[in-house]
Design a protein around this motif. Structure first.
Motif, short mmCIF file in Angstrom:
data_model
loop_
_atom_site.label_atom_id
_atom_site.label_comp_id
_atom_site.label_asym_id
_atom_site.label_seq_id
_atom_site.Cartn_x
_atom_site.Cartn_y
_atom_site.Cartn_z
N UNK A 68 38.84 28.45 44.09
CA UNK A 68 39.11 28.21 45.51
C UNK A 68 40.61 28.05 45.75
N UNK A 69 41.23 27.21 44.94
CA UNK A 69 42.64 26.90 45.17
C UNK A 69 43.55 28.07 44.81
N UNK A 70 43.20 28.80 43.78
CA UNK A 70 44.00 29.98 43.43
C UNK A 70 43.89 31.04 44.52
N UNK A 74 46.98 32.43 46.84
CA UNK A 74 47.37 33.83 46.73
C UNK A 74 47.06 34.64 47.99
N UNK A 75 46.01 34.25 48.71
CA UNK A 75 45.57 35.02 49.87
C UNK A 75 45.45 34.12 51.11
N UNK A 76 46.58 33.65 51.64
CA UNK A 76 46.54 32.72 52.79
C UNK A 76 45.98 33.35 54.05
N UNK A 77 45.81 34.66 54.06
CA UNK A 77 45.26 35.31 55.24
C UNK A 77 43.77 35.01 55.43
N UNK A 405 42.15 33.06 36.20
CA UNK A 405 43.02 34.23 36.28
C UNK A 405 42.23 35.51 36.09
N UNK A 406 41.30 35.49 35.17
CA UNK A 406 40.48 36.67 34.91
C UNK A 406 39.58 36.99 36.10
N UNK A 414 44.31 41.69 41.32
CA UNK A 414 45.63 41.10 41.47
C UNK A 414 45.93 40.18 40.29
N UNK A 415 47.12 40.30 39.72
CA UNK A 415 47.57 39.40 38.67
C UNK A 415 48.17 38.15 39.30
#
Length: 419
Positions: A68-70, A74-77, A405-406, A414-415
């Motif tokens: 959730x937090x990652x 990464x995707x604030x949209x 990450x995986x 996306x990395x």
């Protein structure tokens, strides 16, 4: 089979409403779902793009939290919709800042599933670990909304893998997932045997969570004063059977300067804290009472607050984790990430990390007081044993970090650097 399932949901809902008359948990479940459609519509931004995460309870939330937090970072949209099935998750995390909307999952009827999805309109959906709700899953599939499961773990005796009418019916749900992120090789073998290949052995996201906790651990000067040069045993999430064994050991200590104890019981009610105090024959004080005391002269610090245990492990030399004399041990990874050897009761074999650490000699299972005494004395009196077990615990967590990450890479192509 679908008819029987829907009847089961209907009768379960009715039983919860009856139970709510005298059971607090059931009361929360009913009240939290009352007028859910209008409440959800008021909270959801109809013009926003949404990602939906669903967790059964608090444990699953901690498992899904790194993803959730990652994703949020990464995707604030996207706006995050977080649902819980159980009050033990929702009531504690209803104000979680990582989500834009937090609510109960409506009961799994076809009409509820359609109404929920009509309001939220999620672009992607993530269920965590064990959540399989037929009507929601079926409706997501029909609408071609990608559904993922995070940190799932499968066992041979589960309904999915039984060659029965119910088993075949349950197994069909697995084919509705866009991708399954699973914890271990055995889960993959079971899925493959069932004809499911769209899975990745990504490990357990809880390793990412505890590593993050360790990096941001709160500091407690008062605990440093309590330690006062002694070794510290931290007993986390203990229940009465755990406390009885531990307190017998504490009460019979001869060298009281060598080791001190921090006890953080699972139940922090005033009555339970008072019970623990009454059992102790050594100087003890509650965390909330230490302002005007000479904390350095206390033998035991009892944690009567919630939300700080995961940070307290940084002050320990070894840990005892409760629950092993009940339905199962609590989270041992929060202690392991700080390099603590871990002791727990006999009911631990459903937890892969516990099995792994016992085999690697970073953790020790006990069945009675004599075994607890032996394990504590071994680790407290033998520096090499303590060091080896400590290094084993810490390296085990470090080796298994990276699941989030995986998952993000696979889902969003996306990395991300999670450091």
């Amino acid at each position: 089979m679908t008819l029987f399932y829907n009847l089961g949901i209907y009768f379960y809902s009715a039983l919860i409403r009856v139970a709510a008359l005298f059971n607090e948990k059931a009361k929360f479940m009913v009240a939290g779902r009352k007028n859910w459609q209008s409440q959800l519509q008021a909270k959801v931004d109809a013009n926003a793009r949404h990602l939906w995460f669903h967790c059964a309870s608090l444990g699953e939330f901690e498992q899904g939290r790194p993803v959730i937090e990652a994703t949020k970072k990464q995707f604030p949209e996207y706006k995050i919709i977080l649902t819980f099935f159980s009050p033990s998750g929702y009531e504690i995390r209803k104000n979680y800042e990582g989500a834009d909307v937090v609510c109960y999952l409506p009961m799994d009827t076809k009409s509820n599933a359609c109404s929920f999805l009509n309001i939220v309109k999620p672009e992607k959906v993530f269920f965590v670990k064990y959540e399989f709700w037929y009507n929601f899953i079926t409706e997501l599939k029909a609408r071609q909304i990608p559904l993922y499961i995070v940190s799932a773990i499968f066992r041979e005796k589960q309904q999915f893998f039984k060659n029965t009418p119910w088993g075949k019916w349950y197994r069909k749900m697995l084919f509705s997932f866009e991708h399954l992120f699973i914890q271990n090789k055995l889960s993959g073998e079971l899925l493959s045997a069932a004809g499911i290949q769209n899975y990745t052995i990504s490990g357990d996201t809880r390793f990412d969570r505890v590593a993050s906790i360790a990096r941001g651990a709160k500091q407690f000067d008062i605990v440093e004063k309590f330690r006062s040069g002694s070794m510290i045993v931290i007993a986390g999430s203990t229940w009465k059977p755990d406390e009885e064994l531990l307190i017998e050991f504490i009460n019979n200590l001869k060298d009281t300067n060598k080791v001190k104890f921090i006890i953080a019981p699972h139940e922090v009610s005033a009555a339970n804290i008072n019970r623990i105090h009454q059992m102790l024959k050594k100087p003890a004080i509650s965390f909330s009472k230490i302002q005007n005391s000479d904390i350095g002269n206390q033998q035991v610090l009892i944690i009567d607050s919630i939300g700080i245990l995961s940070s307290l492990y940084q002050y320990g030399n070894l840990a005892y984790i409760g629950g092993g004399f009940g339905v199962g041990i609590h989270n041992i990874l929060e202690a392991a990430t700080f390099g603590l050897p871990i002791i727990f009761g006999p009911n631990y074999k459903k937890f892969k990390e516990a099995v792994d650490l016992v085999e690697a000699k970073g953790a020790f299972s006990i069945h009675d007081f004599n075994q607890l005494k032996g394990a504590l004395n071994l680790l407290l009196n033998n520096k090499n044993e303590l060091k080896n077990a400590s290094e084993t615990s810490k390296k085990y967590v470090e080796k298994n970090v990276g699941s989030t990450k995986l998952i993000i890479k696979k889902v969003f192509n996306t990395e991300i650097d999670f450091a």
